[in-house]
Design an enzyme around this catalytic site. Structure first.
Site, PDB file in Angstrom:
ATOM      1  N   CYS A   1     -38.004  12.610  11.747  1.00 51.50           N
ATOM      2  CA  CYS A   1     -37.592  13.770  12.536  1.00 51.50           C
ATOM      3  C   CYS A   1     -38.590  14.037  13.660  1.00 51.50           C
ATOM      4  O   CYS A   1     -38.208  14.248  14.816  1.00 51.50           O
ATOM      5  CB  CYS A   1     -37.452  14.989  11.629  1.00 51.50           C
ATOM      6  SG  CYS A   1     -36.742  16.436  12.441  1.00 51.50           S
ATOM      7  N   CYS A   2     -39.896  14.028  13.325  1.00 48.93           N
ATOM      8  CA  CYS A   2     -40.923  14.231  14.346  1.00 48.93           C
ATOM      9  C   CYS A   2     -40.856  13.133  15.404  1.00 48.93           C
ATOM     10  O   CYS A   2     -41.050  13.395  16.591  1.00 48.93           O
ATOM     11  CB  CYS A   2     -42.315  14.243  13.709  1.00 48.93           C
ATOM     12  SG  CYS A   2     -42.722  15.732  12.766  1.00 48.93           S
TER      13      CYS A   2
ATOM     14  N   CYS B   1     -42.275  23.659  15.009  1.00 55.08           N
ATOM     15  CA  CYS B   1     -40.859  23.926  14.777  1.00 55.08           C
ATOM     16  C   CYS B   1     -40.710  24.995  13.688  1.00 55.08           C
ATOM     17  O   CYS B   1     -41.475  25.017  12.720  1.00 55.08           O
ATOM     18  CB  CYS B   1     -40.146  22.645  14.354  1.00 55.08           C
ATOM     19  SG  CYS B   1     -40.034  21.395  15.650  1.00 55.08           S
TER      20      CYS B   1
ATOM     21  N   CYS C   1     -40.600  24.109   9.904  1.00 56.02           N
ATOM     22  CA  CYS C   1     -41.770  23.379   9.400  1.00 56.02           C
ATOM     23  C   CYS C   1     -43.068  24.172   9.509  1.00 56.02           C
ATOM     24  O   CYS C   1     -44.151  23.609   9.306  1.00 56.02           O
ATOM     25  CB  CYS C   1     -41.921  22.063  10.153  1.00 56.02           C
ATOM     26  SG  CYS C   1     -40.493  20.974  10.004  1.00 56.02           S
TER      27      CYS C   1
ATOM     28  N   CYS D   1     -48.224  15.433  13.221  1.00 56.70           N
ATOM     29  CA  CYS D   1     -46.859  14.977  13.484  1.00 56.70           C
ATOM     30  C   CYS D   1     -46.850  13.624  14.173  1.00 56.70           C
ATOM     31  O   CYS D   1     -45.826  12.962  14.234  1.00 56.70           O
ATOM     32  CB  CYS D   1     -46.112  15.994  14.341  1.00 56.70           C
ATOM     33  SG  CYS D   1     -46.808  16.192  15.989  1.00 56.70           S
TER      34      CYS D   1
END
Length: 233
Positions: A110-111, A193, A196, A221
């Site tokens: 995702c990162c 985000c 997170c 990240c």
């Protein structure tokens, strides 16, 4: 390059680098305390450094607010880089919108889509990358230098407030009445985000609120986790 910025204050150092790398120097902001300080230095002194941000699509409302306030205050553009639509859609189609909670591999995926790939596009064609990193933010950052070579992105990195304390940052913001993210006042020293990031409890590490469900050691990240070497010349 270390010699060029040595013994200069942060603004003078940024001016020197902007002159050394005309049109090829950028600053990445996520609108946290440190980044707001550097944005002020750049905008208030009309230093020709392009300011950009990564719009992951999962930011806090407070982050969008300070983004707008910053543009209103300085009347300067902040360039935005979004994730690749196809890659993002494929990931969410296959794994849903919250797959990052399920494993470290999913979180890094995702990162990678929301941050790393857009960052590569933002840095492409540039020679110098300005960041808001400070040494005291985490143990692994204490081993860094204020001037480094980022092997992964093939770019020089400069951290103009690397030696500043958090009190130094807060005092500068107060002195110049700089807009900042109000989440900082509610226990969020590091803001990423929304899904997170949580507030940090008294006594916890600076980055304990980032990806709190994972191992607490060396959580990054990937934006600043590439191979780095001190740049002495």
């Amino acid at each position: 390059m270390s010699r060029l910025v040595k013994e200069k204050d942060s603004v003078a150092a940024l001016q020197a680098l902007a002159a050394l790398f005309p049109g090829e120097i950028v600053f990445s902001t996520s609108f946290g305390w440190e980044d707001q300080v550097i944005s002020h230095m750049i905008f208030a002194n009309n230093i020709p450094i392009k300011v950009f941000t990564l719009e992951t699509g999962r930011l806090f409302p407070e982050t969008y607010y300070v983004w707008n306030r910053t543009m209103e205050m300085y009347s300067q553009p902040i360039y935005v880089y979004y994730p690749d639509n196809g890659k993002l859609e494929a990931m969410v189609d296959a794994k849903g919108p919250s797959s990052f909670y399920e494993s470290v591999a999913n979180r890094k995926e995702c990162c990678g889509i929301r941050k790393i790939e857009p960052l590569h596009r933002a840095l492409k064609g540039n020679q110098c990358w300005i960041t808001g990193i400070r040494a005291e933010q985490s143990a692994n950052r204490e081993d860094m230098s204020n001037v480094e070579w980022d092997e992964g992105n093939q770019i020089i990195k400069f951290h103009p407030i690397f030696s500043w304390t958090l009190d130094d940052v807060k005092a500068y913001i107060k002195q110049y009445n700089i807009p900042y993210n109000t989440l900082h006042d509610r226990g969020f020293p590091s803001i990423g985000c929304q899904p997170c990031t949580r507030a940090v409890q008294p006594g916890e590490d600076f980055r304990a609120g980032r990806w709190w469900w994972e191992d607490q050691s060396k959580k990054e990240c990937g934006l600043h986790a590439t191979q780095l070497n001190d740049l002495k010349e």
